[in-house]
Design a protein around this motif. Structure first.
Motif, PDB file in Angstrom:
ATOM      1  N   PHE A   1       0.829  -1.182   0.074  1.00  0.00           N
ATOM      2  CA  PHE A   1       0.132  -0.119  -0.016  1.00  0.00           C
ATOM      3  C   PHE A   1       0.957   1.219  -0.076  1.00  0.00           C
ATOM      4  N   ARG A   2       2.019   1.305   0.465  1.00  0.00           N
ATOM      5  CA  ARG A   2       3.068   2.441   0.385  1.00  0.00           C
ATOM      6  C   ARG A   2       3.214   2.902  -0.982  1.00  0.00           C
ATOM      7  N   ASP A   3       3.538   1.664  -1.995  1.00  0.00           N
ATOM      8  CA  ASP A   3       3.905   2.091  -3.245  1.00  0.00           C
ATOM      9  C   ASP A   3       2.612   1.696  -4.293  1.00  0.00           C
ATOM     10  N   GLY A   4       1.368   1.384  -3.417  1.00  0.00           N
ATOM     11  CA  GLY A   4       0.324   1.277  -4.620  1.00  0.00           C
ATOM     12  C   GLY A   4       0.565   0.284  -5.490  1.00  0.00           C
ATOM     13  N   THR A   5       0.904  -0.950  -5.164  1.00  0.00           N
ATOM     14  CA  THR A   5       1.196  -1.815  -6.028  1.00  0.00           C
ATOM     15  C   THR A   5       0.942  -3.365  -5.522  1.00  0.00           C
ATOM     16  N   LEU A   6       0.232  -4.406  -6.326  1.00  0.00           N
ATOM     17  CA  LEU A   6       0.131  -5.651  -6.131  1.00  0.00           C
ATOM     18  C   LEU A   6       0.980  -6.593  -6.555  1.00  0.00           C
TER      19      LEU A   6
ATOM     20  N   ASP B   1       0.567  -1.995 -10.886  1.00  0.00           N
ATOM     21  CA  ASP B   1       0.102  -0.669 -10.321  1.00  0.00           C
ATOM     22  C   ASP B   1      -1.107  -0.372 -10.026  1.00  0.00           C
ATOM     23  N   LEU B   2      -1.618   0.040  -8.861  1.00  0.00           N
ATOM     24  CA  LEU B   2      -2.961   0.183  -8.665  1.00  0.00           C
ATOM     25  C   LEU B   2      -3.475   1.704  -8.403  1.00  0.00           C
ATOM     26  N   SER B   3      -4.539   2.009  -8.971  1.00  0.00           N
ATOM     27  CA  SER B   3      -4.970   3.664  -8.847  1.00  0.00           C
ATOM     28  C   SER B   3      -5.081   3.708  -7.312  1.00  0.00           C
ATOM     29  N   ALA B   4      -5.031   4.937  -6.849  1.00  0.00           N
ATOM     30  CA  ALA B   4      -5.052   5.339  -5.719  1.00  0.00           C
ATOM     31  C   ALA B   4      -6.358   4.985  -4.928  1.00  0.00           C
ATOM     32  N   ASP B   5      -7.657   5.118  -5.546  1.00  0.00           N
ATOM     33  CA  ASP B   5      -8.914   4.834  -5.088  1.00  0.00           C
ATOM     34  C   ASP B   5      -8.699   3.389  -4.878  1.00  0.00           C
ATOM     35  N   VAL B   6      -8.443   2.549  -5.679  1.00  0.00           N
ATOM     36  CA  VAL B   6      -8.354   0.895  -5.309  1.00  0.00           C
ATOM     37  C   VAL B   6      -7.515   0.614  -4.299  1.00  0.00           C
ATOM     38  N   ALA B   7      -6.252   1.126  -4.288  1.00  0.00           N
ATOM     39  CA  ALA B   7      -5.457   0.896  -3.248  1.00  0.00           C
ATOM     40  C   ALA B   7      -5.891   1.219  -1.817  1.00  0.00           C
ATOM     41  N   ASN B   8      -6.378   2.372  -1.787  1.00  0.00           N
ATOM     42  CA  ASN B   8      -7.237   2.864  -0.606  1.00  0.00           C
ATOM     43  C   ASN B   8      -8.275   2.077  -0.004  1.00  0.00           C
ATOM     44  N   TYR B   9      -9.197   1.501  -1.046  1.00  0.00           N
ATOM     45  CA  TYR B   9     -10.318   0.717  -0.782  1.00  0.00           C
ATOM     46  C   TYR B   9      -9.747  -0.654  -0.160  1.00  0.00           C
ATOM     47  N   PHE B  10      -8.681  -1.100  -0.885  1.00  0.00           N
ATOM     48  CA  PHE B  10      -8.367  -2.475  -0.174  1.00  0.00           C
ATOM     49  C   PHE B  10      -7.732  -2.405   1.118  1.00  0.00           C
ATOM     50  N   GLN B  11      -7.114  -1.317   1.319  1.00  0.00           N
ATOM     51  CA  GLN B  11      -6.362  -0.974   2.481  1.00  0.00           C
ATOM     52  C   GLN B  11      -7.250  -0.867   3.652  1.00  0.00           C
ATOM     53  N   THR B  12      -8.466  -0.517   3.314  1.00  0.00           N
ATOM     54  CA  THR B  12      -9.759  -0.260   4.378  1.00  0.00           C
ATOM     55  C   THR B  12     -10.322  -1.490   4.512  1.00  0.00           C
ATOM     56  N   GLN B  13     -10.278  -2.329   3.678  1.00  0.00           N
ATOM     57  CA  GLN B  13     -10.834  -3.742   3.795  1.00  0.00           C
ATOM     58  C   GLN B  13     -10.067  -4.550   4.428  1.00  0.00           C
ATOM     59  N   MET B  14      -8.709  -4.610   4.306  1.00  0.00           N
ATOM     60  CA  MET B  14      -7.754  -5.344   5.071  1.00  0.00           C
ATOM     61  C   MET B  14      -7.826  -5.214   6.465  1.00  0.00           C
ATOM     62  N   GLN B  15      -7.994  -3.882   7.222  1.00  0.00           N
ATOM     63  CA  GLN B  15      -8.117  -3.444   8.553  1.00  0.00           C
ATOM     64  C   GLN B  15      -9.392  -4.044   9.107  1.00  0.00           C
ATOM     65  N   ALA B  16     -10.303  -4.177   8.227  1.00  0.00           N
ATOM     66  CA  ALA B  16     -11.523  -4.996   8.606  1.00  0.00           C
ATOM     67  C   ALA B  16     -11.563  -6.594   8.535  1.00  0.00           C
ATOM     68  N   SER B  17     -10.701  -6.951   8.019  1.00  0.00           N
ATOM     69  CA  SER B  17     -10.611  -8.592   7.571  1.00  0.00           C
ATOM     70  C   SER B  17      -9.945  -9.306   8.599  1.00  0.00           C
ATOM     71  N   ASN B  18     -10.470 -10.609   8.980  1.00  0.00           N
ATOM     72  CA  ASN B  18      -9.941 -11.473   9.854  1.00  0.00           C
ATOM     73  C   ASN B  18      -9.347 -12.609   9.265  1.00  0.00           C
ATOM     74  N   SER B  19      -9.299 -12.574   7.650  1.00  0.00           N
ATOM     75  CA  SER B  19      -8.680 -13.669   6.863  1.00  0.00           C
ATOM     76  C   SER B  19      -7.481 -13.428   6.349  1.00  0.00           C
TER      77      SER B  19
END
Length: 462
Positions: free
Chosen positions: A288-293, A313-331
């Protein structure tokens, strides 16, 4: 009469062990000629041994030697020593390879996935059955191994009977059987080409190179030597969806109500990931720091090809969305699922998130995505959008294709309009104003009036 003073043990015939030549004196026998033979039981089987002598004592001694050799060295070494003519005949005898023998041998050395090989061998069996005019009846679907009996019949076919000439003739007949309809003929060409291409993969250079180290003697020519798959119709992707509207609908209908489906949608359309890559994707693969996968081989899954390994390379919006989802994920996985991630099937691609994939496919179909594989359409739309903004080379790199041809022929849609404005050719330029009563171009004056051709008169939009 007085009884014999000797004991019963003394009166009984003397018995000798098998290691004594005298034991074999009563075991050797003659057949149609004067040479002796013997039958020796050892290791659960009985075998006849010709002793090559007409002298009983010599034959008994040789029988004993054979027995001792069996005990010490086993059957193979003993046969090589006392029956060398049979062993030599077996070595010189070339066993004709059947379709089943070849498939089994190729499966062992095949370097790819088991599911890929399964597709190849199924197409090959289908072709062999067609060449042999084998028609499956209802017994094939007998639950008590009916399909195995039908397969066994196909696999008993000798490989040498599958010649390139027969394969070429089959392709022509297969297309001809489609009838006169151009659409059906084109469909038959595609099917025949797919079957031949899959079958040829079973006889690839890599597989044949490995089989050279075995005792298998293959026929010459091989079944698909010089066989062309046939010319295929152009298969360039043509978009049939309004991708902007589809993305807006997904955001409105899936983001909150069905977040797992929205994550799958976003990974396919926003990053161009394949279904298998989405299924085994873990949060550790995000930077998420570099916005890559990072797409790479993990303990949970492999990649389709070597070129599939890449950093996306991920767009800023896509990277931010998945970073938020990771914080709420238990998997550990991006796509949550209760399925066992270690479960594998050798016969088909098993996805741990299969329930989410099916639900998203149903949703896409409800939105008018009618392609055979709606989920893969999102990956193709991703490639088309990259191509539109950055060009074909960038699209090929983003899709992680091994060559540009795959991208151009199968994955990108040409979105820009290329149209000639014919109206400009049909309408002459305006005539310059006269100078001192003379035409501006210096030609003599004339009373004839020029009537410009109007594009509308020819039905061409100006």
């Amino acid at each position: 009469m007085k009884p014999d003073p000797r004991s019963k043990a003394q009166m009984a015939p003397r018995r000798f062990p098998k290691t004594d030549a005298r034991y074999w004196l009563k075991k050797v026998f003659t057949r149609s000629n004067d040479s002796y033979h013997c039958q020796i039981a050892f290791g659960g089987k009985q075998e006849r041994w010709p002793l090559k002598t007409s002298n009983r004592e010599t034959a008994a001694t040789k029988a004993r030697d054979i027995y001792l050799s069996l005990v010490a060295d086993g059957y193979d070494a003993t046969r090589a020593k006392f029956k060398p003519w049979e062993v030599e005949a077996e070595l010189n005898r070339v066993e004709k390879v059947t379709v089943g023998h070849y498939i089994d041998a190729a499966r062992v050395v095949f370097p790819g996935k088991a599911t890929t090989f399964l597709s190849y061998e199924r197409k090959f069996r289908f072709l062999v059955a067609q060449l042999a005019s084998m028609k499956a009846d209802k017994s094939k679907f007998d639950p008590l191994e009916g399909h195995k009996r039908f397969r066994k019949t196909i696999e008993a076919t000798l490989l040498e009977t599958i010649t390139p000439q027969r394969v070429e003739q089959w392709r022509l007949n297969y297309i001809k059987a489609a009838g006169r309809s151009p659409a059906k003929q084109q469909s038959a060409r595609v099917t025949a080409a797919s079957i031949i291409q899959n079958c040829k993969a079973l006889f690839s250079k890599k597989i044949l190179k490995e089989l050279r180290h075995t005792a298998m003697v293959l026929p010459s020519p091989l079944p698909f030597d010089g066989v062309e798959r046939g010319k295929l119709p152009r298969a360039r992707y043509r978009s049939k969806v309004n991708i902007e509207q589809l993305a807006q609908d997904a955001y409105a209908e899936l983001r909150e109500q069905k977040p797992e489906l929205f994550k799958v949608f976003l990974l396919a359309l926003g990053a161009g990931l394949r279904r298998g890559e989405i299924d085994t994707l873990t949060w550790k693969q995000f930077n998420f720091r570099d916005g890559t996968l990072s797409i790479e081989v993990t303990e949970h899954g492999s990649l389709k090809t070597d070129s599939s390994a890449e950093t996306i390379d991920l767009s800023a919006d896509v990277a931010n969305y998945f970073q938020t989802q990771m914080q709420a994920s238990n998997s550990a996985f991006v796509i949550s699922s209760t399925a066992d991630p270690q479960a594998r099937s050798p016969h088909w691609n098993r996805y741990r998130g299969n329930a989410h994939f099916k639900a998203l496919i149903d949703w896409l179909r409800s939105k008018g995505v009618s392609d055979r594989n709606p989920l893969h359409v999102l990956r193709k739309e991703f490639g088309s959008l990259i191509n539109q903004q950055f060009g074909i080379f960038a699209a090929s790199a983003a899709l992680r294709h091994s060559n540009l041809t795959i991208t151009r022929e199968h994955y990108v849609d040409r979105r820009e309009r290329i149209a000639l404005d014919v109206s400009k050719l049909l309408t002459p330029p305006a005539t310059p104003a006269p100078v001192n009563g003379k035409p501006a171009n210096g030609s003599p004056p004339t009373d004839q009036k020029e009537v410009p051709i109007q594009a509308a008169q020819l039905g061409v939009a100006a």
